[in-house]
Design a protein around this motif. Sequence first.
Motif, PDB file in Angstrom:
ATOM      1  N   UNK A 109       0.835  -1.207   0.000  1.00 51.22           N
ATOM      2  CA  UNK A 109       0.000   0.000   0.000  1.00 51.22           C
ATOM      3  C   UNK A 109       0.873   1.262   0.000  1.00 51.22           C
ATOM      4  N   UNK A 110       1.895   1.277   0.894  1.00 47.36           N
ATOM      5  CA  UNK A 110       2.733   2.476   0.975  1.00 47.36           C
ATOM      6  C   UNK A 110       3.474   2.695  -0.336  1.00 47.36           C
ATOM      7  N   UNK A 111       3.955   1.593  -0.891  1.00 50.97           N
ATOM      8  CA  UNK A 111       4.688   1.714  -2.152  1.00 50.97           C
ATOM      9  C   UNK A 111       3.786   2.300  -3.238  1.00 50.97           C
ATOM     10  N   UNK A 112       2.556   1.783  -3.293  1.00 56.15           N
ATOM     11  CA  UNK A 112       1.629   2.283  -4.310  1.00 56.15           C
ATOM     12  C   UNK A 112       1.333   3.756  -4.070  1.00 56.15           C
ATOM     13  N   UNK A 113       1.175   4.129  -2.780  1.00 53.29           N
ATOM     14  CA  UNK A 113       0.868   5.526  -2.472  1.00 53.29           C
ATOM     15  C   UNK A 113       2.017   6.437  -2.897  1.00 53.29           C
ATOM     16  N   UNK A 114       3.244   6.013  -2.598  1.00 49.45           N
ATOM     17  CA  UNK A 114       4.391   6.842  -2.965  1.00 49.45           C
ATOM     18  C   UNK A 114       4.501   6.949  -4.481  1.00 49.45           C
ATOM     19  N   UNK A 115       4.285   5.813  -5.150  1.00 47.26           N
ATOM     20  CA  UNK A 115       4.337   5.836  -6.607  1.00 47.26           C
ATOM     21  C   UNK A 115       3.314   6.812  -7.164  1.00 47.26           C
ATOM     22  N   UNK A 116       2.091   6.755  -6.628  1.00 44.92           N
ATOM     23  CA  UNK A 116       1.042   7.644  -7.114  1.00 44.92           C
ATOM     24  C   UNK A 116       1.411   9.096  -6.851  1.00 44.92           C
ATOM     25  N   UNK A 117       1.968   9.332  -5.648  1.00 45.77           N
ATOM     26  CA  UNK A 117       2.342  10.696  -5.270  1.00 45.77           C
ATOM     27  C   UNK A 117       3.414  11.239  -6.210  1.00 45.77           C
ATOM     28  N   UNK A 118       4.357  10.376  -6.548  1.00 46.04           N
ATOM     29  CA  UNK A 118       5.476  10.852  -7.365  1.00 46.04           C
ATOM     30  C   UNK A 118       5.077  11.030  -8.819  1.00 46.04           C
ATOM     31  N   UNK A 119       4.221  10.156  -9.319  1.00 47.42           N
ATOM     32  CA  UNK A 119       3.982  10.184 -10.761  1.00 47.42           C
ATOM     33  C   UNK A 119       2.600  10.708 -11.129  1.00 47.42           C
ATOM     34  N   UNK A 120       1.714  10.951 -10.158  1.00 48.71           N
ATOM     35  CA  UNK A 120       0.382  11.403 -10.512  1.00 48.71           C
ATOM     36  C   UNK A 120       0.026  12.754  -9.901  1.00 48.71           C
ATOM     37  N   UNK A 121       0.743  13.179  -8.845  1.00 50.48           N
ATOM     38  CA  UNK A 121       0.317  14.409  -8.171  1.00 50.48           C
ATOM     39  C   UNK A 121       1.100  15.615  -8.694  1.00 50.48           C
ATOM     40  N   UNK A 122       0.575  16.794  -8.402  1.00 43.90           N
ATOM     41  CA  UNK A 122       1.261  18.025  -8.791  1.00 43.90           C
ATOM     42  C   UNK A 122       2.609  18.122  -8.095  1.00 43.90           C
ATOM     43  N   UNK A 123       2.577  17.770  -6.797  1.00 38.74           N
ATOM     44  CA  UNK A 123       3.825  17.844  -6.050  1.00 38.74           C
ATOM     45  C   UNK A 123       4.877  16.934  -6.675  1.00 38.74           C
ATOM     46  N   UNK A 124       4.454  15.718  -7.029  1.00 39.64           N
ATOM     47  CA  UNK A 124       5.396  14.771  -7.610  1.00 39.64           C
ATOM     48  C   UNK A 124       5.969  15.292  -8.911  1.00 39.64           C
ATOM     49  N   UNK A 125       5.110  15.923  -9.694  1.00 42.30           N
ATOM     50  CA  UNK A 125       5.579  16.450 -10.971  1.00 42.30           C
ATOM     51  C   UNK A 125       6.597  17.561 -10.710  1.00 42.30           C
ATOM     52  N   UNK A 126       6.295  18.433  -9.751  1.00 36.22           N
ATOM     53  CA  UNK A 126       7.247  19.509  -9.434  1.00 36.22           C
ATOM     54  C   UNK A 126       8.561  18.921  -8.956  1.00 36.22           C
ATOM     55  N   UNK A 127       8.459  17.899  -8.100  1.00 36.25           N
ATOM     56  CA  UNK A 127       9.686  17.323  -7.553  1.00 36.25           C
ATOM     57  C   UNK A 127      10.536  16.748  -8.675  1.00 36.25           C
ATOM     58  N   UNK A 128       9.913  16.025  -9.579  1.00 40.96           N
ATOM     59  CA  UNK A 128      10.699  15.426 -10.657  1.00 40.96           C
ATOM     60  C   UNK A 128      11.274  16.509 -11.563  1.00 40.96           C
ATOM     61  N   UNK A 129      10.519  17.585 -11.706  1.00 41.52           N
ATOM     62  CA  UNK A 129      11.039  18.679 -12.520  1.00 41.52           C
ATOM     63  C   UNK A 129      12.285  19.278 -11.879  1.00 41.52           C
ATOM     64  N   UNK A 130      12.239  19.468 -10.547  1.00 37.59           N
ATOM     65  CA  UNK A 130      13.389  20.049  -9.845  1.00 37.59           C
ATOM     66  C   UNK A 130      14.593  19.125  -9.976  1.00 37.59           C
ATOM     67  N   UNK A 131      14.344  17.819  -9.863  1.00 40.24           N
ATOM     68  CA  UNK A 131      15.448  16.870  -9.975  1.00 40.24           C
ATOM     69  C   UNK A 131      16.072  16.932 -11.367  1.00 40.24           C
ATOM     70  N   UNK A 132      15.215  16.994 -12.371  1.00 36.04           N
ATOM     71  CA  UNK A 132      15.751  16.927 -13.731  1.00 36.04           C
ATOM     72  C   UNK A 132      16.454  18.205 -14.146  1.00 36.04           C
ATOM     73  N   UNK A 133      15.904  19.321 -13.774  1.00 36.74           N
ATOM     74  CA  UNK A 133      16.546  20.565 -14.156  1.00 36.74           C
ATOM     75  C   UNK A 133      16.067  21.676 -13.235  1.00 36.74           C
ATOM     76  N   UNK A 134      16.883  21.925 -12.204  1.00 35.87           N
ATOM     77  CA  UNK A 134      16.462  22.851 -11.163  1.00 35.87           C
ATOM     78  C   UNK A 134      16.203  24.256 -11.707  1.00 35.87           C
ATOM     79  N   UNK A 135      17.118  24.734 -12.522  1.00 41.77           N
ATOM     80  CA  UNK A 135      16.992  26.102 -13.004  1.00 41.77           C
ATOM     81  C   UNK A 135      15.718  26.284 -13.835  1.00 41.77           C
ATOM     82  N   UNK A 136      15.472  25.335 -14.725  1.00 41.35           N
ATOM     83  CA  UNK A 136      14.282  25.436 -15.554  1.00 41.35           C
ATOM     84  C   UNK A 136      13.020  25.350 -14.706  1.00 41.35           C
ATOM     85  N   UNK A 137      13.066  24.449 -13.713  1.00 45.68           N
ATOM     86  CA  UNK A 137      11.901  24.281 -12.850  1.00 45.68           C
ATOM     87  C   UNK A 137      11.597  25.588 -12.128  1.00 45.68           C
TER      88      UNK A 137
END
Lengths: 386, 308
Positions: B169-197
């Motif tokens: 359950x926790x794994x699924x929740x984290x996966x959903x948070x990272x790949x489906x939520x706004x926060x997750x999208x922002x986080x991945x954006x910051x990781x990939x390119x901080x300046x652009x984010x």
Amino acid sequence: MLIDRKSRFLTREEMIGFAILAVVIFLVLPLALDTFRLNLFGKYLTYAFVAVGLVLCWGAGGILSLGQGVFFGLGGYGMAMFLKLEASTPEATAIQSTPGIPDFMDWNQLTALPWWWEPFHSLAFTMIAVVIVPVAVAFIIGVAMFRRRVGGVYFAIITQALAAILTILIIGQQGFTGGLNGITDLRTLKGWDIRSDEAKEILYFVNGALLFACLFVAQYVRRSKLGRLLIAMRDQEDRVRFSGYDVASFKVFVFCLGAAFAGIGGAMFTLQVGFMSPTLVGIVPSIEMVIFAAVGGRLSIIGAVYGTLLVNWAKTTFSESFPELWLFGLGALFIAVVMAFPNGLAGLWSEQIMPRLRKRTGGGNGAPASPAPVAGLSEVRKAAAE
Amino acid sequence: MFADYSMGELTAIFAMQGFAGLILFSIFVLMALGLAIIFGQMGVINMAHGEFLILGAYVTYITSHVFQDVMPGLFSIYFFVAMILAFIASGALGMFVEWALIRHLYKRPLDTLLATWGLSLILQQAYRSIFGAREVGVTIPDWMMGSVYLTDMIEVPINGLFVMGLTVIIFAAVGALMFRSTWGRSMRAVVQNRTMAEGVGIDSEKIDRLTFGLGCGIAGVAGSAFTMIGSTGPTAGQQYIVDTFLVVVFGGAGSLLGLVASAFSISQAQSILEFFLSGSMAKVLTLLAVVGILMLRPQGLFTLKLRK
């Protein structure tokens, strides 16, 4: 490895620094302390070997190894195996079911000495092995990792894992290694009782002399072209590589040198303290050795010696009287040394005290004694600016 | 080594060791999940991760006592409350630590490692001063005790099953948070390119703090689950830290799929070897194999392509 002819082996400040350290180690401490305390400081100084190696690897080269305890332990165990074999003569172990083998082997129902213990009957072999075995291990790790350009935190984590592996192995293979208790009850070196007061004092001076030998080697490396390349690699690894240097080989060399220092330190530890155990090999001691170097100043080999002495002295003093406070203090020290003074004592000296002294004595001429000179102010500032 | 056992016994051994390995796998995944977020996404080495885990375990311990004394009628569900409290406590401490310590050290990863080690020493001593040096255990609710018998030779403990279910359950929740939520999208954006984010209006400092807090919060939940199968002591966290880091590095930092694959292979290898060798040799061989593979393939099993 060419020496830059324009630079001298020691600058004037460094020469004074070395001289003061020599006075502290060879005169002040032996005169001020009784044999017990002197032996204790001798023990601290064996960690300084590791710290000096870390200054080269980490401070200069940017390679943070969290597995220096492995090399310290390999050196220490090598020496302990020799001493244990000497203590386990058939006469001394006559009550065992198999006389002539170390006592812990007998307790673990071993009936013959393992083959890899055999060569440690020879002192000459042991003295070579104490250096060569850690170097060989470091060489394998270094080649495997630096050739594949693994560095930074990955290298730190993997060396830490190695420290964990060796500890588990030593504890698990009780019959061959003495397990958690380690190799204890060491008595004589070629018939010379290492537990007597006189022997402890002599060993202290031998230890000090070896430490100075290592310090000179470290200073030579730092002054050489290799030392400059190390710093260049730390700051701009790709540029050094594009300039045509074989970065990996330099890293392997300095890592092996650090391992050799640690091995010597470990052997001297065993001689002075009279036992070797896995508690000196694992993750916790390995990372504490990093803090010794960090407190002294990660760029200063002499600072590393003072840092080691200071932290260990504080540890002994505080953990005797306030065992609870000590861990808080050590934890705070880790944080403070990173956040507040990343260049340690040596940095404090060269950035805060030296300029003031200079100002007071007027100009840069009569710069007084400097017990902890650093690798040059520009480097320190650069590191601090990062 | 197989000759002494009959075919049926061997199957049972493999099934039960395999199941023990699955429980170990769940623990590894739970522990490594928080670390994978913090180390994999932010590149921060948090050596105090184990202590955040233990904080969650102690919160569970306190909650269980409060429920026992104040509202014994609700005791059977205390664990779910404890899990939420553990998440909040560890997450809040994590965000505080990020604010006070980590954010100053983002450009010095090796120094972060040392500073968080110092933090872990302080936390350990704090636990020791508050809860004592001895290990504490919680009382497990009745419904979680006992075993399920699959066949007459294969039995499966319920608390182990529960922890495994929780992990999923926790794994699924984290996966959903990272790949489906706004926060997750922002986080991945910051990781990939901080300046652009930052350029498109993402508050990267806030994202950093939330990410670190989330990673620590998950560690707290893991610690809470941990109490269901083992006891808790001040230094329990440190014993797992090396394994957990290896799981994350072996899987390939930043990859959730790699995390599962590496946790699975490490835990299965260890628990199956454990039956035939001594526990310590099983661990040594597993760790050596992992380190050996990492030397040949330093990027881990799965890698994300990043623009640095």
